[in-house]
Design a protein around this motif. Structure first.
Motif, short mmCIF file in Angstrom:
data_model
loop_
_atom_site.label_atom_id
_atom_site.label_comp_id
_atom_site.label_asym_id
_atom_site.label_seq_id
_atom_site.Cartn_x
_atom_site.Cartn_y
_atom_site.Cartn_z
N PRO A 38 0.84 -1.21 0.00
CA PRO A 38 0.00 0.00 0.00
C PRO A 38 0.87 1.25 0.00
O PRO A 38 1.93 1.29 0.62
CB PRO A 38 -0.79 -0.12 1.31
CG PRO A 38 -0.84 -1.60 1.56
CD PRO A 38 0.48 -2.12 1.08
N GLY A 39 0.43 2.24 -0.75
CA GLY A 39 1.18 3.49 -0.84
C GLY A 39 0.85 4.23 -2.11
O GLY A 39 0.00 3.82 -2.90
N ARG A 40 1.54 5.34 -2.33
CA ARG A 40 1.35 6.19 -3.50
C ARG A 40 2.58 6.05 -4.38
O ARG A 40 3.71 6.22 -3.92
CB ARG A 40 1.17 7.64 -3.07
CG ARG A 40 0.93 8.60 -4.21
CD ARG A 40 0.86 10.04 -3.67
NE ARG A 40 0.58 10.99 -4.70
CZ ARG A 40 1.48 11.51 -5.53
NH1 ARG A 40 2.75 11.16 -5.43
NH2 ARG A 40 1.12 12.39 -6.43
N GLU A 73 -2.40 4.86 -6.50
CA GLU A 73 -2.47 4.77 -5.05
C GLU A 73 -3.10 3.44 -4.66
O GLU A 73 -4.20 3.11 -5.11
CB GLU A 73 -3.27 5.92 -4.45
CG GLU A 73 -3.17 5.96 -2.97
CD GLU A 73 -3.60 7.28 -2.36
OE1 GLU A 73 -3.80 7.30 -1.14
OE2 GLU A 73 -3.73 8.27 -3.08
N ILE A 74 -2.37 2.67 -3.88
CA ILE A 74 -2.85 1.37 -3.41
C ILE A 74 -3.15 1.49 -1.93
O ILE A 74 -2.29 1.92 -1.15
CB ILE A 74 -1.78 0.27 -3.67
CG1 ILE A 74 -1.52 0.18 -5.17
CG2 ILE A 74 -2.24 -1.06 -3.09
CD1 ILE A 74 -0.43 -0.77 -5.53
N LYS A 75 -4.35 1.11 -1.56
CA LYS A 75 -4.76 1.21 -0.15
C LYS A 75 -4.74 -0.12 0.53
O LYS A 75 -4.81 -1.14 -0.05
CB LYS A 75 -6.15 1.82 -0.07
CG LYS A 75 -6.14 3.23 -0.63
CD LYS A 75 -7.45 3.91 -0.42
CE LYS A 75 -7.34 5.27 -1.08
NZ LYS A 75 -7.94 6.31 -0.39
#
Length: 75
Positions: A38-40, A73-75
């Motif tokens: 997860p992150g940008r 963007e992965i959450k």
């Protein structure tokens, strides 16, 4: 579809244009897989030795070279 070589480079691989090479399928689509936490992330395509935009990117941000990076963007 006319490209000979396509890769994806971005913040997830230190902008290494040879780290994530894509493969062309029988329909002319380029595919590849990467596992991300997860992150940008910012990225661009590298097509036959030239940087290229992701035409399907929903979010972009300006980069220092006067073009746009796609944002994922992965959450």
């Amino acid at each position: 579809p006319q490209a000979r070589q396509v890769s994806v480079a971005g913040t997830f691989n230190n902008w290494n244009t040879s780290a994530l090479k894509l493969t062309k399928d029988f329909s002319g689509n380029w595919t590849g897989y990467v596992s991300l936490q997860p992150g940008r992330y910012e990225y661009r395509f590298f097509v036959d030795g030239n940087w290229a935009d992701d035409p399907k990117a929903r979010v972009t941000t300006p980069n220092q070279f006067g073009s746009q990076n796609a944002v994922l963007e992965i959450k």
